[in-house]
Design a protein around this motif. Sequence first.
Motif, mmCIF file in Angstrom:
data_model
loop_
_atom_site.group_PDB
_atom_site.id
_atom_site.type_symbol
_atom_site.label_atom_id
_atom_site.label_comp_id
_atom_site.label_asym_id
_atom_site.label_seq_id
_atom_site.Cartn_x
_atom_site.Cartn_y
_atom_site.Cartn_z
ATOM 1 N N ALA A 122 -15.113 11.560 -21.025
ATOM 2 C CA ALA A 122 -15.515 12.460 -22.103
ATOM 3 C C ALA A 122 -15.906 11.896 -23.434
ATOM 4 O O ALA A 122 -16.215 12.471 -24.416
ATOM 5 C CB ALA A 122 -14.502 13.568 -22.158
ATOM 6 N N MET A 123 -15.468 10.658 -23.405
ATOM 7 C CA MET A 123 -15.780 9.827 -24.787
ATOM 8 C C MET A 123 -17.116 8.892 -24.406
ATOM 9 O O MET A 123 -17.508 8.342 -23.343
ATOM 10 C CB MET A 123 -14.618 8.965 -24.861
ATOM 11 C CG MET A 123 -14.780 7.851 -26.301
ATOM 12 S SD MET A 123 -14.480 9.085 -27.694
ATOM 13 C CE MET A 123 -12.676 9.494 -27.658
ATOM 14 N N LEU A 124 -17.998 8.987 -25.589
ATOM 15 C CA LEU A 124 -19.346 8.327 -25.456
ATOM 16 C C LEU A 124 -19.167 6.944 -26.467
ATOM 17 O O LEU A 124 -18.820 6.954 -27.458
ATOM 18 C CB LEU A 124 -20.447 9.263 -26.413
ATOM 19 C CG LEU A 124 -21.681 8.666 -26.028
ATOM 20 C CD1 LEU A 124 -22.138 8.875 -24.543
ATOM 21 C CD2 LEU A 124 -22.902 9.264 -27.140
ATOM 22 N N TYR A 125 -19.120 5.915 -25.601
ATOM 23 C CA TYR A 125 -18.976 4.781 -26.255
ATOM 24 C C TYR A 125 -20.386 4.050 -26.659
ATOM 25 O O TYR A 125 -21.511 4.369 -25.641
ATOM 26 C CB TYR A 125 -18.441 3.625 -25.361
ATOM 27 C CG TYR A 125 -16.916 3.870 -25.179
ATOM 28 C CD1 TYR A 125 -15.759 3.532 -26.532
ATOM 29 C CD2 TYR A 125 -16.512 4.550 -24.345
ATOM 30 C CE1 TYR A 125 -14.507 3.682 -26.441
ATOM 31 C CE2 TYR A 125 -15.044 4.939 -24.243
ATOM 32 C CZ TYR A 125 -14.055 4.244 -25.174
ATOM 33 O OH TYR A 125 -12.683 4.481 -25.200
ATOM 34 N N ILE A 126 -20.530 3.415 -27.631
ATOM 35 C CA ILE A 126 -22.205 3.005 -28.092
ATOM 36 C C ILE A 126 -22.026 1.475 -28.789
ATOM 37 O O ILE A 126 -21.118 1.283 -29.636
ATOM 38 C CB ILE A 126 -22.533 3.811 -29.220
ATOM 39 C CG1 ILE A 126 -22.496 5.363 -28.888
ATOM 40 C CG2 ILE A 126 -24.175 3.327 -29.616
ATOM 41 C CD1 ILE A 126 -22.424 6.264 -29.911
ATOM 42 N N THR A 127 -22.880 0.713 -28.047
ATOM 43 C CA THR A 127 -23.119 -0.711 -28.655
ATOM 44 C C THR A 127 -24.008 -0.722 -29.727
ATOM 45 O O THR A 127 -24.907 0.184 -29.797
ATOM 46 C CB THR A 127 -23.494 -1.610 -27.477
ATOM 47 O OG1 THR A 127 -24.506 -1.191 -26.910
ATOM 48 C CG2 THR A 127 -22.134 -2.009 -26.571
#
Length: 319
Positions: free
Chosen positions: A251-256
Amino acid sequence: MSASAAAVLQARNTLGEGVLWCQREQALYWTDIHAATLWRFRPRDARVEQWTMPERLACLALCEAEGWLLLGLASRLAFFHPASGTLAPIAPVEPGLPTRLNDGACDRQGRFVFGTLHEPPAGGARQPVGGFWRLNADLSLERLELPGVAISNSVAFSPDGRTLYFCDSPSRTIQCCAYGDRCGPPRTFAQVDDPRGEPDGSAVDAAGNLWNAQWGLGRVACYTADGRLDQCIDVPASQPTRPAFGGADLAMLYITSARDGLDAAALASQPSAGALFAAPAGTIGLPEPRFAGTPPRLSAHPGGTAAGALHSASGEAHP
């Protein structure tokens, strides 16, 4: 509707890309392309590890085989075993062309689909000489029947695996097509109307929405399955590169993100450029598909080489 992402690791990546979540390890993997470095970050204890590659690392995938990754290096595909540092080559890609690998992802059948980008000489303009390829489970490599691209990106698949999303970033258009053993005719899925931005990497959630990092616009845009812009997550860095759903419940969106090409003034105004960001997605992602091909046995090391490893117990991480 709009939300905001916050930095969870001040990685200072020149060109952070290719982020994905490993449920087995409860950890994130991604690459800093220009630094030729593979990163791993475990959120629960902020452990950071890095491996230096023999050439730029453009994209990667998890493998069904325990402990292995599939790497899309600048010029070739290879298996990599982080625990031992073993790098086992698979195949070169587009030898003789002025291209390198770029974005990629596994389809729902465990095959790796990826694209390339044109690297023109200094001062030259990018041309659509790159293409999209598929590495099958038997390690055979085939070019997909899709238009040529200057900068491949946004490789992602619908939850049922029957739709492939992709783009040529300079066109500012995300396309899609019917997908199976062959690709159907491409059609426009969504358009980035702001000329300051381009579509970069994408992820698809369990409901079939496409989440696209938009380079130059400092946001991840969420499109419904019919291509309608539904919401955006603001990123405090102008060059987000790829999202991935992670965490125990996805449920967490990680973004580079990237610092590449930013001048001193831009870096001063966005000190977290190049960081790893995260935001609650408000939806649930899908488990990352794994490559179904079989790596070599570690005891054999066929054609393998060693990649350098740098380990740190913790980085500049924030909850």
